[in-house]
Write a protein that holds these residues in place. Structure first.
Motif, PDB file in Angstrom:
ATOM      1  N   ALA A 103       0.398   2.421 -14.134  1.00 35.07           N
ATOM      2  CA  ALA A 103       1.728   3.030 -14.201  1.00 35.07           C
ATOM      3  C   ALA A 103       1.859   3.921 -15.431  1.00 35.07           C
ATOM      4  CB  ALA A 103       2.796   1.937 -14.213  1.00 35.07           C
ATOM      5  N   VAL A 104       1.332   3.472 -16.565  1.00 38.29           N
ATOM      6  CA  VAL A 104       1.362   4.297 -17.779  1.00 38.29           C
ATOM      7  C   VAL A 104       0.552   5.575 -17.561  1.00 38.29           C
ATOM      8  CG1 VAL A 104       0.626   4.419 -20.198  1.00 38.29           C
ATOM      9  CG2 VAL A 104       1.758   2.355 -19.344  1.00 38.29           C
ATOM     10  N   GLY A 105      -0.568   5.459 -16.873  1.00 39.26           N
ATOM     11  CA  GLY A 105      -1.401   6.618 -16.583  1.00 39.26           C
ATOM     12  C   GLY A 105      -0.699   7.659 -15.737  1.00 39.26           C
ATOM     13  N   PHE A 106       0.276   7.225 -14.930  1.00 38.96           N
ATOM     14  CA  PHE A 106       1.057   8.163 -14.117  1.00 38.96           C
ATOM     15  C   PHE A 106       2.302   8.660 -14.854  1.00 38.96           C
ATOM     16  CE2 PHE A 106      -1.556   6.745 -10.633  1.00 38.96           C
ATOM     17  CZ  PHE A 106      -1.530   7.799  -9.729  1.00 38.96           C
ATOM     18  N   GLY A 294       0.601   4.508  -3.776  1.00 42.69           N
ATOM     19  CA  GLY A 294      -0.670   4.306  -3.090  1.00 42.69           C
ATOM     20  C   GLY A 294      -1.716   3.673  -3.987  1.00 42.69           C
ATOM     21  N   SER A 295      -1.781   4.133  -5.241  1.00 38.87           N
ATOM     22  CA  SER A 295      -2.751   3.575  -6.188  1.00 38.87           C
ATOM     23  C   SER A 295      -2.477   2.102  -6.451  1.00 38.87           C
ATOM     24  CB  SER A 295      -2.706   4.358  -7.499  1.00 38.87           C
ATOM     25  OG  SER A 295      -3.012   5.718  -7.292  1.00 38.87           O
ATOM     26  N   LEU A 296      -1.199   1.764  -6.609  1.00 37.54           N
ATOM     27  CA  LEU A 296      -0.830   0.367  -6.861  1.00 37.54           C
ATOM     28  C   LEU A 296      -1.176  -0.527  -5.674  1.00 37.54           C
ATOM     29  CD1 LEU A 296       2.633   0.623  -8.657  1.00 37.54           C
ATOM     30  CD2 LEU A 296       0.509  -0.309  -9.608  1.00 37.54           C
ATOM     31  N   LEU A 297      -0.921  -0.044  -4.473  1.00 36.75           N
ATOM     32  CA  LEU A 297      -1.219  -0.838  -3.285  1.00 36.75           C
ATOM     33  C   LEU A 297      -2.719  -1.118  -3.167  1.00 36.75           C
ATOM     34  CD1 LEU A 297       1.204   0.822  -0.709  1.00 36.75           C
ATOM     35  CD2 LEU A 297       1.262  -1.569  -1.452  1.00 36.75           C
ATOM     36  N   VAL A 298      -3.536  -0.082  -3.422  1.00 36.04           N
ATOM     37  CA  VAL A 298      -4.984  -0.268  -3.344  1.00 36.04           C
ATOM     38  C   VAL A 298      -5.451  -1.263  -4.404  1.00 36.04           C
ATOM     39  CG1 VAL A 298      -7.227   0.844  -3.639  1.00 36.04           C
ATOM     40  CG2 VAL A 298      -5.430   1.984  -2.321  1.00 36.04           C
ATOM     41  N   TRP A 299      -4.986  -1.053  -5.663  1.00 35.26           N
ATOM     42  CA  TRP A 299      -5.427  -1.949  -6.725  1.00 35.26           C
ATOM     43  C   TRP A 299      -4.903  -3.368  -6.525  1.00 35.26           C
ATOM     44  CZ3 TRP A 299      -9.052  -3.027  -9.725  1.00 35.26           C
ATOM     45  CH2 TRP A 299      -8.894  -3.983 -10.731  1.00 35.26           C
ATOM     46  N   SER A 300      -3.705  -3.503  -5.972  1.00 34.54           N
ATOM     47  CA  SER A 300      -3.133  -4.830  -5.741  1.00 34.54           C
ATOM     48  C   SER A 300      -4.039  -5.678  -4.864  1.00 34.54           C
ATOM     49  CB  SER A 300      -1.756  -4.709  -5.070  1.00 34.54           C
ATOM     50  OG  SER A 300      -0.836  -4.101  -5.931  1.00 34.54           O
ATOM     51  N   MET A 301      -4.565  -5.071  -3.815  1.00 36.08           N
ATOM     52  CA  MET A 301      -5.451  -5.802  -2.915  1.00 36.08           C
ATOM     53  C   MET A 301      -6.807  -6.070  -3.585  1.00 36.08           C
ATOM     54  SD  MET A 301      -3.282  -6.067  -0.575  1.00 36.08           S
ATOM     55  CE  MET A 301      -1.683  -5.429  -1.100  1.00 36.08           C
ATOM     56  N   ALA A 343      14.884  -3.281 -12.331  1.00 32.98           N
ATOM     57  CA  ALA A 343      14.636  -1.841 -12.419  1.00 32.98           C
ATOM     58  C   ALA A 343      15.855  -1.061 -11.952  1.00 32.98           C
ATOM     59  CB  ALA A 343      13.410  -1.464 -11.585  1.00 32.98           C
ATOM     60  N   ILE A 344      15.832   0.248 -12.183  1.00 29.64           N
ATOM     61  CA  ILE A 344      16.901   1.136 -11.719  1.00 29.64           C
ATOM     62  C   ILE A 344      16.266   2.391 -11.134  1.00 29.64           C
ATOM     63  CG2 ILE A 344      18.634   0.309 -13.369  1.00 29.64           C
ATOM     64  CD1 ILE A 344      17.998   2.737 -15.106  1.00 29.64           C
ATOM     65  N   GLY A 345      17.062   3.128 -10.350  1.00 26.77           N
ATOM     66  CA  GLY A 345      16.649   4.433  -9.847  1.00 26.77           C
ATOM     67  C   GLY A 345      15.425   4.411  -8.970  1.00 26.77           C
ATOM     68  N   THR A 346      14.564   5.419  -9.167  1.00 25.67           N
ATOM     69  CA  THR A 346      13.396   5.586  -8.300  1.00 25.67           C
ATOM     70  C   THR A 346      12.386   4.456  -8.469  1.00 25.67           C
ATOM     71  OG1 THR A 346      12.358   6.995  -9.987  1.00 25.67           O
ATOM     72  CG2 THR A 346      13.603   8.104  -8.244  1.00 25.67           C
ATOM     73  N   VAL A 347      12.332   3.868  -9.657  1.00 26.12           N
ATOM     74  CA  VAL A 347      11.405   2.753  -9.872  1.00 26.12           C
ATOM     75  C   VAL A 347      11.778   1.573  -8.964  1.00 26.12           C
ATOM     76  CG1 VAL A 347      10.523   1.078 -11.539  1.00 26.12           C
ATOM     77  CG2 VAL A 347      10.942   3.434 -12.254  1.00 26.12           C
ATOM     78  N   LYS A 348      13.076   1.326  -8.844  1.00 24.69           N
ATOM     79  CA  LYS A 348      13.533   0.222  -7.996  1.00 24.69           C
ATOM     80  C   LYS A 348      13.245   0.502  -6.524  1.00 24.69           C
ATOM     81  CE  LYS A 348      17.449  -2.896  -7.430  1.00 24.69           C
ATOM     82  NZ  LYS A 348      18.810  -3.236  -7.911  1.00 24.69           N
ATOM     83  N   VAL A 349      13.473   1.755  -6.090  1.00 30.43           N
ATOM     84  CA  VAL A 349      13.203   2.123  -4.694  1.00 30.43           C
ATOM     85  C   VAL A 349      11.715   2.001  -4.396  1.00 30.43           C
ATOM     86  CG1 VAL A 349      13.304   3.972  -2.994  1.00 30.43           C
ATOM     87  CG2 VAL A 349      15.211   3.638  -4.580  1.00 30.43           C
ATOM     88  N   MET A 350      10.871   2.530  -5.299  1.00 31.25           N
ATOM     89  CA  MET A 350       9.428   2.438  -5.112  1.00 31.25           C
ATOM     90  C   MET A 350       8.970   0.983  -5.056  1.00 31.25           C
ATOM     91  SD  MET A 350       6.232   3.456  -7.531  1.00 31.25           S
ATOM     92  CE  MET A 350       6.418   1.842  -8.270  1.00 31.25           C
ATOM     93  N   ILE A 355       6.835  -3.705  -2.122  1.00 32.21           N
ATOM     94  CA  ILE A 355       6.895  -5.116  -1.737  1.00 32.21           C
ATOM     95  C   ILE A 355       6.727  -5.279  -0.234  1.00 32.21           C
ATOM     96  CG2 ILE A 355       8.398  -7.148  -1.631  1.00 32.21           C
ATOM     97  CD1 ILE A 355       9.606  -6.087  -4.332  1.00 32.21           C
ATOM     98  N   VAL A 356       7.444  -4.451   0.547  1.00 31.34           N
ATOM     99  CA  VAL A 356       7.353  -4.545   2.006  1.00 31.34           C
ATOM    100  C   VAL A 356       5.927  -4.257   2.485  1.00 31.34           C
ATOM    101  CG1 VAL A 356       8.148  -3.568   4.183  1.00 31.34           C
ATOM    102  CG2 VAL A 356       9.773  -3.964   2.353  1.00 31.34           C
ATOM    103  N   VAL A 357       5.342  -3.167   1.980  1.00 27.85           N
ATOM    104  CA  VAL A 357       4.000  -2.776   2.422  1.00 27.85           C
ATOM    105  C   VAL A 357       2.960  -3.795   1.943  1.00 27.85           C
ATOM    106  CG1 VAL A 357       2.235  -0.977   2.328  1.00 27.85           C
ATOM    107  CG2 VAL A 357       4.651  -0.347   2.449  1.00 27.85           C
ATOM    108  N   ALA A 358       3.073  -4.249   0.687  1.00 27.55           N
ATOM    109  CA  ALA A 358       2.112  -5.220   0.158  1.00 27.55           C
ATOM    110  C   ALA A 358       2.204  -6.553   0.891  1.00 27.55           C
ATOM    111  CB  ALA A 358       2.350  -5.425  -1.338  1.00 27.55           C
TER     112      ALA A 358
END
Length: 392
Positions: A103-106, A294-301, A343-350, A355-358
């Motif tokens: 996340a920091v990298g982005f 997308g990066s988070l989902l891949v790394w999460s798995m 969280a707030i704003g776009t971070v909360k939406v993302m 969560i749903v996809v993961a």
């Protein structure tokens, strides 16, 4: 004209929905948990902040972990803890630390990145436990390791939530606050050990004198809900409290028959947790930060598979069983929702979309884990002996 639906009618419609979705999941061979979550998302506008649904969901998740806790005696749990802590720390580094660095990298600030790391960290205890039960994998050799990781995460996640709340309130989260939180977790566990070893171990004579099974069921349900509620009162997880309650009552002998009377109530209440979980997810308009998502989902798995393949070996599992454990730990859920709420704003939406996809991908990997491991390592020859649930 008064058009608001009576609460009783709403409860009835939800139960009918649970029946239909459960039946549908069997017909189409699709995880029922995902259908319940989607059902909650669809009904979010009508069920948002519904107190009856919330209480029912709390009881369902409490009973699930209460019954899980009853499979582990205090001495058994202590032995698991000694073996699981290296894998638990590896989990923190892989799933929390590296997700935060991504996340920091982005370009995220440290606070938002900390939220993202927290959301990506914890495996869904409720989804994983439900799938273990639904797929008759409670007796598998990796189940003890999976439950040990879930317990470890349930201890770490409240600390993460408390730090986020402290940081998000505009103040600082001092070392004293962290020590106080750890003291509450330790105190709750020590109280469970004391009650289990001193009080409930000597409960057998009274237990045998109670002839009416309904009273025994009331005791089990009442104690599990009360101890889960005590954990919430202390600012901890009701899941942790319920597990400790089950662990306490596991000291009572001849409990198995009455334990089974709680199972139907758990099966009735548990789907409401996933429906309520769905109502808390705000999908918003569009998909914010798609490349980070997308990066988070891949790394999460990948992180959970690495946790299984490396940590499982540290725990003493074979290569095949370790891989199966890793593939079974990928679903995210309730703690991710709690952390995303800070969280707030776009971070909360993302975070909601993540969560749903993961959860969906994690459940599919869980379902396919035996097939994948068989393709990688080949099928095991069946052993001529009865398998038992670890700890029994």
């Amino acid at each position: 004209m008064h058009t608001e639906l009576p609460a009783l009618l709403g409860v009835g419609l939800i139960l009918l929905g649970i029946f239909y979705l459960g039946f549908l999941s069997m017909k189409i061979k699709f995880p029922s948990v995902i259908l319940y979550i989607l059902f909650g998302i669809l009904l979010a506008d009508h069920l948002n902040d519904n107190e009856i649904l919330h209480i029912a969901s709390e009881i369902g998740i409490v009973l699930l972990f209460f019954l899980l806790g009853m499979e582990f005696s205090i001495s058994r749990l202590g032995g698991i803890a000694k073996r699981a802590w290296p894998s638990g720390l590896l989990d923190v580094v892989l799933s929390f630390g590296i997700s935060m660095m991504i996340a920091v990298g982005f370009g995220m600030d440290l606070f938002s990145a900390f939220i993202v790391g927290g959301v990506a960290y914890a495996t869904s205890s409720s989804i994983t436990a439900k799938l273990l039960d639904d797929n008759s994998r409670m007796a598998n050799s990796e189940t003890e390791f999976i439950l040990a990781i879930l317990i470890f995460e349930d201890l770490v996640a409240p600390v993460v939530v408390a730090i986020l709340i402290g940081m998000g309130s505009g103040g600082s989260f001092a070392a004293n606050d962290l020590l106080f939180l750890l003291a509450k977790i330790t105190g709750l566990a020590l109280l469970a050990i004391f009650l289990g070893k001193v009080v409930f171990k000597k409960f057998d004579h009274l237990w045998e004198k109670i002839e009416d099974e309904d009273f025994k069921t009331a005791l089990l349900v009442g104690f599990s809900v009360a101890y889960g509620g005590l954990a919430l009162f202390l600012g901890l997880s009701e899941v942790l409290g319920a597990f400790l309650a089950g662990m306490m009552l596991a000291e009572i002998r001849y409990l198995h028959r009455v334990e089974q009377t709680v199972v139907p109530l758990r099966d009735l209440m548990l789907p409401t947790f996933f429906i309520y979980f769905g109502t808390t997810i705000e999908l918003g308009n569009g998909i914010p930060m798609p490349f980070l998502l997308g990066s988070l989902l891949v790394w999460s798995m990948v992180s959970k598979v690495l946790l299984g393949t490396i940590g499982g070996r540290w725990y003493g599992l074979s290569k095949k069983v370790s891989l199966r454990a890793g593939l079974s730990l990928c679903a995210r859920g309730e703690f991710s929702v709690v952390i995303a709420a800070t969280a707030i704003g776009t971070v909360k939406v993302m975070a909601g979309i993540y969560i749903v996809v993961a959860a969906f991908i994690g459940m599919l990997l869980f379902e396919q884990a035996p097939k994948i491991t068989n393709k990688v390592y080949g099928k095991s020859k069946p052993k001529k002996k009865d398998l038992k649930v670890p700890g029994t």
